[in-house]
Design an enzyme around this catalytic site. Structure first.
Site, PDB file in Angstrom:
ATOM      1  N   HIS A 235     -39.988 -36.809  43.794  1.00 44.48           N
ATOM      2  CA  HIS A 235     -39.434 -37.179  45.103  1.00 44.48           C
ATOM      3  C   HIS A 235     -38.418 -36.110  45.486  1.00 44.48           C
ATOM      4  O   HIS A 235     -37.561 -35.755  44.677  1.00 44.48           O
ATOM      5  CB  HIS A 235     -38.770 -38.549  45.013  1.00 44.48           C
ATOM      6  N   ARG A 255     -34.414 -39.328  56.217  1.00 42.29           N
ATOM      7  CA  ARG A 255     -35.069 -38.333  57.070  1.00 42.29           C
ATOM      8  C   ARG A 255     -35.810 -39.009  58.220  1.00 42.29           C
ATOM      9  O   ARG A 255     -35.859 -38.477  59.330  1.00 42.29           O
ATOM     10  CB  ARG A 255     -36.009 -37.459  56.221  1.00 42.29           C
TER      11      ARG A 255
END
Lengths: 602, 245
Positions: A235, A255
């Site tokens: 990740h 994000r």
């Protein structure tokens, strides 16, 4: 020896999202169901999932449908996915989400009162049903609270040591309950493995102590095939500072809500490298990217929302080339949105409450005011037990697998949000088909000698004259996997890793445990070593064999994608002599109608 | 490297404290120290943990006498010139070291009437709820079931009224169900009766220890008490019930 013995039609190993959903479905199938949890009920790793559940509900963007979701999943997996699983997943995920609402889950809402969906990497439209950034908690609690009223027996803090067989078919499990350290036998017509991942094979990981690849290893040692083990998801955004929090996940939702990645020069480096298959769908300027995150349907998504494998590699590149942050990562900045909206601080706290809390408490960072430092963390394994797409049964009759420990849906890289939906869709399917299998087959018989043998091995660490510290062996293995089979790989390093695994296996055979059997974490660590070593070997072997770069597997010595490898999965199985055998197996041919779906959504 | 002493409870009810020294690194939390001690000095030191990020509620303990999550307790918030004491929760039977038997909580939860959805609002079988309608229950649904509120509640901790009182965690759980916009069940009689809401005299200790910062007393327990009072003690309503049967 005699063991406390329980009989079930369907026995589920693991009580995260997949295990709970499977147990609920099997109970609905009118059979007797047992559920084994390694920890307490409700503490499984699903609880850590933050961003949301991917499902083409089309509540926020009505252009979304299963075909787009299917195409996104296949593209994200670089087309080595099991297309049938990707199809079932995309078609069934919306019903599984709505069902959670009917069972009491409380998702965030759209202005017209429906389930709200958010943007996530690799998903063309806002698709993730969510609850702030604690969606996994909502999901596991809903399933748990619904499930315990469905008649299943729950056995907490129980660890499976080995699977039992009746000839070729599965017959149950052998293991121990932690509180008193006593062995127990569970006889079952069907066993569903829902044990999650194996992140603890690496030093920097978002996974809890439980993620030691138990299901992968148990299945392998009982004759089931594993596929795609080379595909590990790092990740892109784990915490990196202070040291004690290294690896803890920072949700992609940051994000999705407009957070940007910048290097120490303040440059948004994600704009510098946009892969060809995504160029048409990706914004080429900051303004467009921002508008996308705020729901402008004419805008394309910002490059921060490219797939996780790509973002992780870009971060890795920035750090290696000397443009990283002070502690060896990059900056993830959500505070900047104050330039674009009023009340940005309140907005961030409302949308990302647990991230706010996590950074404030663990890193003394106020994410509404300053940037976070982040770097890649071992998060998820795409590989796992090879299963039939519709039923989730492995090649061992009666042995099923669902969720992270099964493989196929994600191919070379999983899209964020597809995990929670995978757990629901395939947990349900595994439960349904396992119940059916149990109804159609008599309870198996088995020779207790299997249990005796497993018991004998399990208590060996207590024998006198042994000296290896199991924690040290685990630590060394994690270091080797991190350094040698990590985010950037090459053949000679991985060959070294196999040598390390072999040496550590020899040492693990003499691991010593102090104290008694009651709630002894040292003993547990010693027993977990076998699983960790097994999955580490499988990862390294598959990664050596795949001489190309694809998704979560990046080879510095073969940095390009090779079409020949796009047609095969790596399959490992245990041979009669106990060694690990690897085979390239061709992917099934995709039916023309699905090919067309992909073509239409390019 | 800086070091600190950790005075850790070993054994079950007849156990005792044992001092361990651990190296201190920046940002370290108490759970890191426990892990370090496990890996280097006491391999069999029992504790529960999972997420190490305050999301699963497994590593509850009493640190310097205060109920807290070990994974969210930073060492730089503690005085390290004296030993840091780490003990198991006191309101539950000890199993070993820092691990207690919390099974009572699971039994209690199962007694509470589960969620029962009202009829769907839309023809496609779905519901409509506005965000402002769900904000209130979302606060309660943040609960990570660490049971620290149960641990600190004097009704359970000092008076051991476990059989008669479900404790703050399950009052919050009941509130989440009772205030759920879709729920159609009625739990007020249970609250007044077997679930013992009357035992709570709203001292607010549970709210103070909640790592999720749920306003347990004000937002969950008091509104439930008001509903119980409205139903069962309102003189007008009582009279009404006498006549309406």
């Amino acid at each position: 020896m005699e063991y406390e013995t329980h009989d079930y039609d369907v026995l589920v190993v693991g009580a995260g999202g997949a295990g709970l959903r499977a147990a609920i479905e099997a109970s609905a199938g009118g059979v007797k169901v047992g559920l084994l949890c390694k920890s307490l009920l409700g503490k499984a790793h699903t609880v850590m999932a933050e961003g949301g559940i991917a499902a083409a509900l089309a509540n926020v963007d009505d252009r979304d449908n299963w075909k787009v979701h299917f195409s996104d999943t296949m593209r994200g997996g670089q087309y080595v996915n099991n297309w049938r699983m990707a199809e079932l997943h995309a078609k069934e995920a919306p019903d599984r989400v709505r069902e959670l609402e009917a069972w009491g889950a409380v998702f965030d809402r759209t202005t017209d009162g429906r389930i709200l969906q958010r943007n996530f990497g690799g998903h063309r439209y806002p698709r993730l049903a969510h609850v702030g950034d604690r969606t996994g908690l909502e999901m596991i609690r809903t399933l748990q609270d619904h499930g315990v009223h469905r008649g299943m027996d729950v056995h907490m803090e129980f660890t499976v040591v080995s699977l039992l067989k009746d000839g070729g078919r599965i017959a149950g499990v052998f293991g121990y309950e932690r509180e008193r350290g006593r062995f127990k036998v569970f006889r079952a017509s069907a066993v569903i493995l829902a044990t999650g991942g194996l992140g603890r094979a690496y030093r920097i990981t978002s996974n809890s102590w439980e993620g030691t690849g138990d299901g992968h290893s148990l299945a392998y040692h009982s004759g089931a095939e594993l596929i795609d083990m080379e595909f590990i998801q790092f990740h892109p955004t784990g915490m990196i500072w202070p040291p004690s929090v290294q690896g803890i996940l920072v949700t992609e939702g940051v994000r999705g809500e407009g957070g940007i990645l910048v290097n120490k020069e303040g440059r948004r480096f994600m704009f510098d490298d946009i892969p060809e298959p995504y160029r048409n769908q990706t914004a080429d300027n900051e303004d467009e990217g921002w508008r996308y995150t705020q729901g402008d349907k004419s805008a394309r998504r910002p490059p921060e929302l490219l797939t996780r494998d790509h973002v992780a590699r870009c971060i890795n590149r920035e750090v290696r080339e000397g443009r990283g942050s002070p502690h060896g990562g990059v900056f993830l900045d959500i505070a900047w949105i104050r330039k674009r909206m009023q009340n940005s601080e309140e907005h961030i706290r409302r949308k990302l409450p647990s991230m706010y809390h996590q950074f404030k408490q663990l890193a003394d960072i106020d994410i509404t005011k300053e940037a976070m430092e982040v770097g890649p963390t071992t998060h998820y394994v795409m590989g796992g037990v090879r299963v039939d797409a519709d039923s989730q049964m492995s090649n061992v009759p009666g042995l099923f697998a669902a969720g992270e420990c099964a493989a196929g849906i994600n191919g070379a890289n999983r899209l964020g949000g597809n995990s929670l939906s995978d757990l629901l869709v395939f947990g349900k399917r595994a439960g349904e088909y396992a119940a059916q299998y149990a109804r159609e087959h008599p309870r198996p018989a088995f020779d207790l000698a299997q249990a005796d043998e497993a018991a004998h091995l399990a208590v060996q660490p207590f024998e006198p004259g042994r000296s290896e510290n199991p924690y040290t062996i685990q630590h060394e293995l994690q270091g080797a996997m991190q350094e040698l089979v990590g985010i950037v790989r090459q053949e000679n390093e991985m060959v070294t890793a196999l040598e390390v695994v072999e040496k550590l296996s020899t040492r693990a055979a003499t691991a010593a445990v102090h104290g008694h059997r009651e709630y002894n974490p040292g003993w547990h660590t010693a027993l977990d070593l076998r699983h960790l070593l097994t999955v580490s070997e499988a990862i390294a072997r598959c990664a050596i064999e795949r001489r190309e770069s694809r998704g979560g597997h990046f080879r510095e010595d073969y940095p390009e994608k090779v079409s020949e490898f796009g047609k095969v999965n790596m399959v490992v199985r245990k041979t009669a002599t106990g060694s690990m055998e690897l085979q390239r197996v061709p992917l099934a041919e995709m039916p023309p109608e699905l090919k067309q779906v992909i073509e239409e959504n390019k | 490297m800086a070091q600190a002493t950790f005075r850790v409870w070993r054994g079950a009810s007849g156990g005792q404290f044992h001092d361990y020294t651990a190296d201190v690194v920046p940002g370290m939390v108490v759970l890191d120290a426990i892990h370090q001690i496990q890996a280097t000095q006491a391999g069999d030191l029992a504790c529960r943990w999972n997420c190490k990020a305050g999301k699963c509620g497994s590593c509850s303990a009493e640190i310097n006498g205060k109920p807290r999550l070990m994974c969210m307790t930073r060492l730089n918030d503690l005085p390290l010139d004296e030993p840091v004491t780490v003990e198991p929760m006191k309101a539950f039977p000890p199993i070993r070291d820092l691990v207690t038997d919390v099974s009572w909580n699971y039994t209690v939860k199962k007694k509470i009437k589960p969620f029962k959805a009202r009829k769907p609002d839309a023809p496609d079988g779905t519901w409509r709820m506005s965000q402002s309608d769900v904000d209130r229950v979302q606060e309660f649904r943040k609960c990570i079931e660490c049971f620290l509120c149960q641990d600190v509640c004097h009704v359970l901790r000092e008076h051991a009224l476990h059989p008669e009182f479900i404790g703050p965690r399950f009052l919050v759980y009941t509130a989440a169900l009772e205030m759920h916009p879709l729920d159609d069940e009625d739990r007020l009689a249970d609250l007044k009766g077997d679930h013992g809401i009357g035992y709570c005299n709203i001292t607010g200790c549970c709210t103070k220890v909640c790592p999720e910062e749920i306003t347990i007393t004000e937002n969950a327990i008091i509104p439930l008490k008001e509903r119980v009072v409205d139903r069962f003690y309102d003189p007008v309503k009582r009279l009404f019930r006498v006549f309406s049967g």
